[in-house]
Scaffold this motif. Structure first.
Motif, PDB file in Angstrom:
ATOM      1  N   GLU A  40       0.795  -1.227   0.000  1.00  0.00           N
ATOM      2  CA  GLU A  40       0.000   0.000   0.000  1.00  0.00           C
ATOM      3  C   GLU A  40       0.829   1.281   0.000  1.00  0.00           C
ATOM      4  O   GLU A  40       0.456   2.236  -0.678  1.00  0.00           O
ATOM      5  CB  GLU A  40      -0.998   0.002   1.162  1.00  0.00           C
ATOM      6  N   PRO A  41       1.952   1.359   0.721  1.00  0.00           N
ATOM      7  CA  PRO A  41       2.740   2.596   0.634  1.00  0.00           C
ATOM      8  C   PRO A  41       3.195   2.920  -0.785  1.00  0.00           C
ATOM      9  O   PRO A  41       3.324   4.082  -1.152  1.00  0.00           O
ATOM     10  CB  PRO A  41       3.945   2.314   1.547  1.00  0.00           C
ATOM     11  N   VAL A  42       3.418   1.906  -1.603  1.00  0.00           N
ATOM     12  CA  VAL A  42       3.836   2.119  -2.985  1.00  0.00           C
ATOM     13  C   VAL A  42       2.631   2.414  -3.873  1.00  0.00           C
ATOM     14  O   VAL A  42       2.622   3.380  -4.635  1.00  0.00           O
ATOM     15  CB  VAL A  42       4.588   0.872  -3.519  1.00  0.00           C
ATOM     16  N   LEU A  43       1.585   1.582  -3.766  1.00  0.00           N
ATOM     17  CA  LEU A  43       0.453   1.684  -4.691  1.00  0.00           C
ATOM     18  C   LEU A  43      -0.540   2.789  -4.338  1.00  0.00           C
ATOM     19  O   LEU A  43      -1.320   3.195  -5.197  1.00  0.00           O
ATOM     20  CB  LEU A  43      -0.269   0.335  -4.767  1.00  0.00           C
ATOM     21  N   GLU A  44      -0.528   3.294  -3.109  1.00  0.00           N
ATOM     22  CA  GLU A  44      -1.479   4.353  -2.766  1.00  0.00           C
ATOM     23  C   GLU A  44      -1.146   5.668  -3.476  1.00  0.00           C
ATOM     24  O   GLU A  44      -1.955   6.586  -3.493  1.00  0.00           O
ATOM     25  CB  GLU A  44      -1.548   4.557  -1.264  1.00  0.00           C
ATOM     26  N   LYS A  45       0.028   5.736  -4.092  1.00  0.00           N
ATOM     27  CA  LYS A  45       0.387   6.910  -4.899  1.00  0.00           C
ATOM     28  C   LYS A  45      -0.425   6.966  -6.193  1.00  0.00           C
ATOM     29  O   LYS A  45      -0.495   8.002  -6.838  1.00  0.00           O
ATOM     30  CB  LYS A  45       1.872   6.889  -5.213  1.00  0.00           C
ATOM     31  N   PHE A  46      -1.036   5.827  -6.566  1.00  0.00           N
ATOM     32  CA  PHE A  46      -1.847   5.728  -7.783  1.00  0.00           C
ATOM     33  C   PHE A  46      -3.223   5.159  -7.430  1.00  0.00           C
ATOM     34  O   PHE A  46      -3.609   4.111  -7.945  1.00  0.00           O
ATOM     35  CB  PHE A  46      -1.161   4.802  -8.793  1.00  0.00           C
ATOM     36  N   PRO A  47      -4.013   5.810  -6.578  1.00  0.00           N
ATOM     37  CA  PRO A  47      -5.244   5.198  -6.069  1.00  0.00           C
ATOM     38  C   PRO A  47      -6.288   4.884  -7.130  1.00  0.00           C
ATOM     39  O   PRO A  47      -7.015   3.907  -7.011  1.00  0.00           O
ATOM     40  CB  PRO A  47      -5.761   6.222  -5.064  1.00  0.00           C
ATOM     41  N   GLU A  48      -6.382   5.681  -8.188  1.00  0.00           N
ATOM     42  CA  GLU A  48      -7.394   5.422  -9.215  1.00  0.00           C
ATOM     43  C   GLU A  48      -6.920   4.423 -10.252  1.00  0.00           C
ATOM     44  O   GLU A  48      -7.709   3.884 -11.006  1.00  0.00           O
ATOM     45  CB  GLU A  48      -7.805   6.722  -9.922  1.00  0.00           C
ATOM     46  N   LYS A  49      -5.624   4.168 -10.319  1.00  0.00           N
ATOM     47  CA  LYS A  49      -5.082   3.314 -11.369  1.00  0.00           C
ATOM     48  C   LYS A  49      -5.226   1.824 -11.063  1.00  0.00           C
ATOM     49  O   LYS A  49      -5.592   1.042 -11.933  1.00  0.00           O
ATOM     50  CB  LYS A  49      -3.619   3.651 -11.609  1.00  0.00           C
ATOM     51  N   PHE A  50      -4.945   1.407  -9.837  1.00  0.00           N
ATOM     52  CA  PHE A  50      -4.910  -0.015  -9.516  1.00  0.00           C
ATOM     53  C   PHE A  50      -5.987  -0.400  -8.516  1.00  0.00           C
ATOM     54  O   PHE A  50      -6.124   0.226  -7.474  1.00  0.00           O
ATOM     55  CB  PHE A  50      -3.547  -0.407  -8.941  1.00  0.00           C
ATOM     56  N   GLU A  51      -6.741  -1.444  -8.849  1.00  0.00           N
ATOM     57  CA  GLU A  51      -7.658  -2.059  -7.885  1.00  0.00           C
ATOM     58  C   GLU A  51      -6.876  -3.160  -7.191  1.00  0.00           C
ATOM     59  O   GLU A  51      -6.362  -4.069  -7.831  1.00  0.00           O
ATOM     60  CB  GLU A  51      -8.876  -2.658  -8.594  1.00  0.00           C
ATOM     61  N   ARG A  52      -6.724  -3.038  -5.879  1.00  0.00           N
ATOM     62  CA  ARG A  52      -5.922  -3.996  -5.130  1.00  0.00           C
ATOM     63  C   ARG A  52      -6.830  -4.940  -4.363  1.00  0.00           C
ATOM     64  O   ARG A  52      -7.675  -4.510  -3.591  1.00  0.00           O
ATOM     65  CB  ARG A  52      -4.999  -3.261  -4.159  1.00  0.00           C
ATOM     66  N   ILE A  53      -6.648  -6.236  -4.590  1.00  0.00           N
ATOM     67  CA  ILE A  53      -7.468  -7.265  -3.945  1.00  0.00           C
ATOM     68  C   ILE A  53      -6.546  -8.140  -3.105  1.00  0.00           C
ATOM     69  O   ILE A  53      -5.670  -8.814  -3.637  1.00  0.00           O
ATOM     70  CB  ILE A  53      -8.202  -8.125  -4.991  1.00  0.00           C
ATOM     71  N   TYR A  54      -6.740  -8.091  -1.795  1.00  0.00           N
ATOM     72  CA  TYR A  54      -5.939  -8.890  -0.863  1.00  0.00           C
ATOM     73  C   TYR A  54      -6.831  -9.984  -0.296  1.00  0.00           C
ATOM     74  O   TYR A  54      -7.934  -9.700   0.173  1.00  0.00           O
ATOM     75  CB  TYR A  54      -5.432  -8.022   0.289  1.00  0.00           C
ATOM     76  N   ILE A  55      -6.372 -11.232  -0.331  1.00  0.00           N
ATOM     77  CA  ILE A  55      -7.164 -12.328   0.223  1.00  0.00           C
ATOM     78  C   ILE A  55      -6.369 -13.048   1.302  1.00  0.00           C
ATOM     79  O   ILE A  55      -5.134 -12.990   1.323  1.00  0.00           O
ATOM     80  CB  ILE A  55      -7.610 -13.338  -0.851  1.00  0.00           C
ATOM     81  N   ASP A  56      -7.080 -13.699   2.190  1.00  0.00           N
ATOM     82  CA  ASP A  56      -6.490 -14.639   3.142  1.00  0.00           C
ATOM     83  C   ASP A  56      -6.837 -16.040   2.672  1.00  0.00           C
ATOM     84  O   ASP A  56      -8.008 -16.349   2.447  1.00  0.00           O
ATOM     85  CB  ASP A  56      -7.034 -14.428   4.553  1.00  0.00           C
ATOM     86  N   LEU A  57      -5.830 -16.872   2.491  1.00  0.00           N
ATOM     87  CA  LEU A  57      -6.061 -18.251   2.062  1.00  0.00           C
ATOM     88  C   LEU A  57      -6.804 -19.026   3.151  1.00  0.00           C
ATOM     89  O   LEU A  57      -6.788 -18.644   4.321  1.00  0.00           O
ATOM     90  CB  LEU A  57      -4.726 -18.920   1.736  1.00  0.00           C
ATOM     91  N   PRO A  58      -7.484 -20.119   2.785  1.00  0.00           N
ATOM     92  CA  PRO A  58      -8.227 -20.909   3.779  1.00  0.00           C
ATOM     93  C   PRO A  58      -7.347 -21.336   4.963  1.00  0.00           C
ATOM     94  O   PRO A  58      -6.220 -21.783   4.772  1.00  0.00           O
ATOM     95  CB  PRO A  58      -8.691 -22.132   2.985  1.00  0.00           C
ATOM     96  N   GLY A  59      -7.866 -21.121   6.162  1.00  0.00           N
ATOM     97  CA  GLY A  59      -7.167 -21.504   7.370  1.00  0.00           C
ATOM     98  C   GLY A  59      -6.115 -20.520   7.830  1.00  0.00           C
ATOM     99  O   GLY A  59      -5.423 -20.764   8.811  1.00  0.00           O
ATOM    100  N   MET A  60      -5.966 -19.400   7.145  1.00  0.00           N
ATOM    101  CA  MET A  60      -4.964 -18.402   7.505  1.00  0.00           C
ATOM    102  C   MET A  60      -5.609 -17.048   7.669  1.00  0.00           C
ATOM    103  O   MET A  60      -6.627 -16.761   7.039  1.00  0.00           O
ATOM    104  CB  MET A  60      -3.867 -18.332   6.447  1.00  0.00           C
ATOM    105  N   GLY A  61      -5.021 -16.199   8.504  1.00  0.00           N
ATOM    106  CA  GLY A  61      -5.557 -14.866   8.713  1.00  0.00           C
ATOM    107  C   GLY A  61      -6.994 -14.933   9.221  1.00  0.00           C
ATOM    108  O   GLY A  61      -7.292 -15.657  10.158  1.00  0.00           O
ATOM    109  N   GLN A  62      -7.887 -14.185   8.567  1.00  0.00           N
ATOM    110  CA  GLN A  62      -9.281 -14.140   9.001  1.00  0.00           C
ATOM    111  C   GLN A  62     -10.172 -15.137   8.248  1.00  0.00           C
ATOM    112  O   GLN A  62     -11.369 -15.183   8.484  1.00  0.00           O
ATOM    113  CB  GLN A  62      -9.815 -12.715   8.826  1.00  0.00           C
ATOM    114  N   SER A  63      -9.590 -15.912   7.321  1.00  0.00           N
ATOM    115  CA  SER A  63     -10.364 -16.934   6.612  1.00  0.00           C
ATOM    116  C   SER A  63     -10.502 -18.187   7.478  1.00  0.00           C
ATOM    117  O   SER A  63      -9.627 -18.512   8.261  1.00  0.00           O
ATOM    118  CB  SER A  63      -9.698 -17.309   5.292  1.00  0.00           C
ATOM    119  N   VAL A  64     -11.611 -18.884   7.293  1.00  0.00           N
ATOM    120  CA  VAL A  64     -11.875 -20.097   8.070  1.00  0.00           C
ATOM    121  C   VAL A  64     -11.726 -21.309   7.179  1.00  0.00           C
ATOM    122  O   VAL A  64     -12.091 -21.331   6.063  1.00  0.00           O
ATOM    123  CB  VAL A  64     -13.307 -20.048   8.644  1.00  0.00           C
TER     124      VAL A  64
END
Length: 64
Positions: A40-64
């Protein structure tokens, strides 16, 4: 926080709007927070240009 449910699996994802989609898939033992912190520190310089999609794989982070 957004989730996608398929059968018995619930995947967490976070989307920042833009035009060109980039899907970020983390590696073993980390979650989307790590990738957001790095990218985000790099890509937030171009907020309208890139749609950023972050996922958590199954069993990791907030995914179940």
């Amino acid at each position: 926080m957004s989730t996608y449910r398929y059968q018995n699996t619930e995947l967490y994802y976070n989307i920042y709007s833009g035009n060109i989609p980039i899907l970020f898939i983390h590696g073993w033992r980390i979650d989307h927070h790590y990738l957001e912190g790095c990218m985000e520190p790099v890509l937030e310089k171009f907020p309208e240009k890139f749609e950023r999609i972050y996922i958590d794989l199954p069993g990791m982070g907030q995914s179940v």
